[in-house]
Design a protein around this motif. Structure first.
Motif, PDB file in Angstrom:
ATOM      1  N   SER A  35       0.598  -1.152   0.412  1.00 11.95           N
ATOM      2  CA  SER A  35      -0.794  -0.176  -0.053  1.00 11.95           C
ATOM      3  C   SER A  35       1.117   0.993  -0.112  1.00 11.95           C
ATOM      4  N   ALA A  65      -0.718  -1.230 -11.032  1.00 13.59           N
ATOM      5  CA  ALA A  65      -1.662  -0.531  -9.647  1.00 13.59           C
ATOM      6  C   ALA A  65      -2.749  -1.103  -9.563  1.00 13.59           C
ATOM      7  N   ASP A  66      -3.249  -2.569  -9.495  1.00 15.50           N
ATOM      8  CA  ASP A  66      -4.500  -3.111  -9.328  1.00 15.50           C
ATOM      9  C   ASP A  66      -4.374  -4.454  -9.470  1.00 15.50           C
ATOM     10  N   THR A  96      -0.470   7.148 -11.083  1.00 14.22           N
ATOM     11  CA  THR A  96      -1.222   6.358 -10.862  1.00 14.22           C
ATOM     12  C   THR A  96      -0.461   4.702  -9.991  1.00 14.22           C
ATOM     13  N   ASN A 100      -2.056   4.257  -3.028  1.00 15.57           N
ATOM     14  CA  ASN A 100      -2.822   3.412  -4.159  1.00 15.57           C
ATOM     15  C   ASN A 100      -2.295   2.299  -3.046  1.00 15.57           C
TER      16      ASN A 100
END
Length: 223
Positions: A35, A65-66, A96, A100
Motif C-alpha cells: 500500500s 496499479a490494480d 497511478t 494506491n
C-alpha cells in the motif's frame, strides 16, 4: 533457495538475494502488494541480473496499479543482456502508483531451463508523504505572564495563537517556523527554527551480496 511459482515465504533481513528459476513450469516469480496510500512520488529501486542461455528467455521486473490485474514492465533482461552481473535500476513511477492500496511489484523469469536463473536484490520502494502533521510546543518563560503568542508555520497558511498548536503540511519540504510571544508588559521575543517535514516511505530490502540463492522475501516497514 530457488523460487518456483509465487513466493510468499517468511520475510528476512541480512545478506540475501533471490534466485529465480521456473524449471520449465512457465515462470518463477516473487510478488507482493504494497500500500502506497498517503504517499506520492513513488520510486522503485532494485538490482536485477540473469544467466540465460536461450533467446526466448527473459528476466523482468513489473508493477501493477490494480493488485496484479495488469502489469507494466520496469526493466527486462533478455539473452543478449544476461551477463551474470547485477544491474542497478531506479525508476520513478506515474501518479497511478501513488496513494494506491493496490500497488504491487513482482520479479519473474520466463521460459528458463534448469541451468538458467534470474537474480533480484536491493529492492526498495520509496515515496513522499502527501500530508504531514506536526505538534508544536511553546516552552517560553517570562518573569511576568505571557499574554499572546503567534505561530507562523512557513507555508503560507494562517498563523495560530494557541500555546501548543498542531499543524498539517500538505507537502513534504523545508519550512521556517517562527514563534513570537508577548508578555503583559508589552515585551516581545521571537524564535525561529527550520524543519524538514516528512520521512520517506521505505519498503523492505534484499541486502546486496554475491549472487547466491536465498529464496527470501523483503520486510515491509516504515523508516
Amino acid at each position: 533457495g530457488t523460487v518456483n511459482g509465487r513466493y510468499t515465504g517468511t520475510p528476512k533481513y541480512g545478506n540475501y538475494d533471490v534466485q529465480l528459476s521456473d524449471n520449465g513450469s512457465g515462470d518463477g516469480r516473487i510478488w507482493r502488494t504494497i500500500s502506497t496510500a498517503g504517499y506520492s512520488n513513488i520510486i522503485v529501486s532494485f538490482a536485477l541480473g540473469a544467466v540465460l542461455n536461450n533467446n526466448n528467455e527473459d528476466v523482468r521486473s513489473e508493477w501493477s496499479a490494480d493488485n496484479g490485474g495488469s502489469w507494466t514492465d520496469l526493466a527486462l533482461i533478455n539473452r543478449n543482456g544476461a551477463d551474470n552481473q547485477l544491474h542497478d535500476y531506479s525508476i520513478t513511477l506515474p501518479e497511478t502508483a501513488a496513494n494506491n492500496a493496490q500497488f504491487s511489484i513482482r520479479f519473474r523469469i520466463r521460459n528458463s531451463e534448469s541451468d538458467d536463473y534470474g537474480y533480484v536484490d536491493n529492492v526498495e520502494v520509496t515515496g513522499i508523504p502527501t500530508s504531514i502533521n506536526y505538534q508544536f510546543t511553546d516552552t517560553s518563560t517570562s518573569s511576568v505572564p505571557i499574554t499572546a503568542r503567534n505561530w507562523s508555520f512557513g507555508d503560507s497558511t494562517a498563523n495560530s495563537t494557541l500555546q501548543n498548536p498542531s499543524h498539517t503540511y500538505s507537502t513534504a519540504g523545508s519550512y521556517r517556523v517562527i514563534l513570537t510571544v508577548i508578555n503583559e508588559c508589552g515585551n516581545n521575543a521571537s524564535i525561529s527554527k527550520r524543519i524538514s517535514t516528512g520521512s520517506n516511505y521505505y519498503y523492505g530490502q534484499w541486502d546486496r551480496t554475491v549472487m547466491e540463492p536465498a529464496g527470501v522475501y523483503p520486510v515491509n516497514r516504515i523508516r
